[in-house]
Design an enzyme around this catalytic site. Structure first.
Site, PDB file in Angstrom:
ATOM      1  CD  GLU A  51      -0.925  -7.350  -4.041  1.00 28.54           C
ATOM      2  OE1 GLU A  51      -0.317  -6.240  -4.758  1.00 28.54           O
ATOM      3  OE2 GLU A  51      -0.994  -6.041  -2.778  1.00 28.54           O
ATOM      4  CG  PHE A 113       8.994   4.597  -6.982  1.00 22.61           C
ATOM      5  CD1 PHE A 113       8.414   4.772  -5.484  1.00 22.61           C
ATOM      6  CD2 PHE A 113       8.047   4.080  -8.145  1.00 22.61           C
ATOM      7  CE1 PHE A 113       6.998   4.494  -5.857  1.00 22.61           C
ATOM      8  CE2 PHE A 113       6.424   3.795  -7.049  1.00 22.61           C
ATOM      9  CZ  PHE A 113       5.888   3.723  -6.792  1.00 22.61           C
ATOM     10  CD  GLN A 114       5.232   0.320  -6.628  1.00 17.89           C
ATOM     11  OE1 GLN A 114       5.829  -0.168  -7.266  1.00 17.89           O
ATOM     12  NE2 GLN A 114       4.375   0.799  -5.615  1.00 17.89           N
ATOM     13  CE  LYS A 163       9.239  -2.272 -16.412  1.00 22.10           C
ATOM     14  NZ  LYS A 163       8.096  -0.548 -16.307  1.00 22.10           N
ATOM     15  CG  MET A 466      -8.925 -19.808  20.319  1.00 20.86           C
ATOM     16  SD  MET A 466      -9.955 -21.688  20.661  1.00 20.86           S
ATOM     17  CE  MET A 466      -9.704 -22.605  19.111  1.00 20.86           C
TER      18      MET A 466
END
Length: 558
Positions: A51, A113-114, A163, A466
């Site tokens: 993602e 969940f999630q 959803k 760096m």
């Protein structure tokens, strides 16, 4: 017509001219992905490897095209994986709409969940965040999201949709997109004060930031610089707003800016900041910055005025519009002696690097020569980023894409893919170090899946360059956890992920490798073996004044 919430989302995309999105599916966003199957002839979805790659892809697409970038992710870890990309876009004022979906409304707030409060998580790094719990508010919310993302000072907007809203149905009638009228934010007195300061100045200097790129003000900026006869420097984000080959151009300002730019700003009597925010990497010691100058600040965001540097005058508004107004009112200026003084600085302190062996600056110069300076250059963050800014001359805006504000390692590859999708007519090259490349090299699989002909150049010095440079100069050479010498073979990785690859170790191999990559029309990785102790110069120590800039010659004599 009766549409599901998921279909309404995609209809809104089409109404806003969106035909390209980046994302990764999951349980809560499945209805939108099911609708994408139906809309596959109208909206192209690019499945990234992660993602974060979707967020960076949308960001690179937006920077390269000037359009709003769009990314999609599911709830929980899918949404939180967008966070770094959203923050990157926020810091650099990139228009982005991130669509996430959450658990069903009855499950919100119950540690389902999630489930995660992604709107809450991203509140400090978005222009605005929405949670949609009612299908009747869905279209209006998405319209608002696009309007906010691209208006004023652009930035990312998050829309989180439960959803059940994506599954629900309703009669849908497209809303009319009203062109948002930008309010006039400046006063006539602001313009008069600016004209007075400019007319009185004997040594004006233009300091150009990313706002000049965003406002498409290149034409007006060139006219303004020529009219008032002022030398020009730019920030990392301002690259390309002013032609880097123009005689008035002095280079980048700040920590790794040119001596001509840093010393010139320190000697000027009027500093005109255009779409720049006086960041710490530019200013250095605030109390000693442009100490001989009055400051005129022109920016669209009033919050930036007097935030870091106190101004003598300011104008809040769109850079393009303000410069047009100033160009109408200002007579041609003549600052011949001042221009000659700056030219002497450019002549006395050119950028230079060791000529023996394969080096980062040499690679960038060869890349410029082979591509005739017409490529879109994307970078990760570190030494290679500075060499790309210093040694490739940018003639046009939106040809240098880099994470300036957040400094996101791993940004470049996803953004490079997005940029190439947005600008298929251009050669698009990502410049990365081995440390950055490790972070998101999985996106090579995305490039090979869609056969996107990007070029990935890895400047492999086997260290975190760096950070090592700072350890070498300021930490008595204590190289704590910055050495990356291991058995990772980047060319095998590239080939394993479906790309072509080539390793080079000599100067004479650079041009041939770049030419081969361009001709291949496939995702191509060039690994360049450079020295571990190569450094970026010039440099200003943290907290020092920018006129305390030093280079390798100064180190040898002190």
């Amino acid at each position: 017509m009766e549409l599901s919430g998921a279909e309404i989302v995609l209809e809104c995309f089409l109404e806003h001219g969106v035909d390209t999105v980046f994302g990764y599916p999951g349980g809560t966003i499945l209805n939108i992905y099911d609708a994408l199957y139906k809309y596959r002839d109208k909206i192209t979805h690019y499945l990234t490897s992660h993602e974060q790659g979707a967020a960076h892809g949308a960001d690179g697409y937006a920077r390269a095209t000037g359009k709003v970038g769009v990314c999609l992710a599911t709830s929980g870890p899918g949404a939180t994986n967008l966070v770094t990309g959203i923050a990157t876009a926020y810091m650099d004022s990139i228009p982005l709409v991130a669509i996430t979906c959450n658990v069903n409304l009855p499950l919100l707030g119950k540690d389902s969940f999630q489930e995660v409060d992604i709107a809450g998580v991203t509140m400090p790094i978005t222009k605005h965040g929405f949670i949609v719990k009612d299908i009747r508010k869905l279209a209006e919310t998405i319209y608002k999201a696009f309007a906010i993302a691209k208006s004023g000072r652009p930035g990312p907007v998050l829309v989180d949709i439960t959803k059940d809203v994506t599954a629900a149905k309703m009669d849908y009638k497209p809303l009319k997109i009203k062109k948002r009228e930008e309010e006039k934010t400046y006063l006539e007195g602001d313009l008069l004060s600016a004209v007075e300061l400019i007319t009185e100045a004997k040594k004006p200097f233009l300091y150009v930031g990313g706002g000049a790129v965003i406002s498409n003000a290149s034409k007006e900026l060139k006219e303004f610089a020529n009219k008032i006869q002022a030398p020009v420097c730019d920030t990392l984000m301002g690259k390309g707003a002013f032609d880097g080959s123009h005689p008035l151009y002095t280079g980048m300002i700040g920590m790794h800016g040119t001596k001509a730019a840093n010393l010139g700003v320190s000697r000027c009597d009027l500093l005109i900041a255009l779409g720049a925010r006086f960041s710490d990497r530019v200013v250095g010691n605030v109390g000693k910055f442009a100490k001989n100058a009055k400051v005129l600040h022109i920016d669209i965001d009033p919050a930036e005025i007097n935030k870091n540097i106190q101004t003598d005058a300011y104008i809040v508004g769109d850079i393009k519009e303000i410069l047009s107004k100033l160009n109408e009112r200002i007579e041609n200026q003549n600052h011949g002696e001042w221009i000659e003084e700056i030219q002497q600085l450019k002549t006395s302190f050119p950028l230079k690097y060791p000529k023996e062996g394969l080096t980062g600056p040499y690679i960038m110069e060869e890349l410029y020569r082979v591509t005739k300076g017409e490529a879109v250059i994307v970078t990760d963050v570190g030494q290679h980023q500075m060499w790309a800014a210093q040694y490739y001359s940018y003639k046009e805006p939106r040809t240098f894409l880099s994470s300036g504000g957040l400094g996101t390692m791993g940004y470049g590859l996803g953004a490079c893919i997005g940029a190439k999708i947005g600008r298929p007519d251009k050669i698009v090259v990502n410049i990365g170090g081995d440390g950055c490349f490790r972070m998101n090299m999985n996106e090579l699989a995305t490039a090979s899946r869609y056969r996107i002909p990007i070029i990935q150049i890895i400047m492999n010095n086997h260290v975190l360059g760096m950070v090592r440079q700072w350890q070498d100069l300021f930490y008595d050479q204590r190289y704590s956890h910055t050495v990356l010498r291991d058995k990772v073979d980047f060319i095998k990785v590239a080939e394993g992920l479906g790309c072509e690859g080539l390793r080079i170790t000599k100067k004479e191999e650079v041009a041939l490798a770049i030419e081969k990559a361009v001709e291949s029309q496939a995702p191509f990785v060039i690994e360049c073996e450079i020295g571990s102790d190569e450094k970026v110069f010039p440099m200003v120590p943290a907290g020092a004044a920018i006129d305390e800039v030093f280079d390798e010659d100064d180190l040898k004599t002190n």
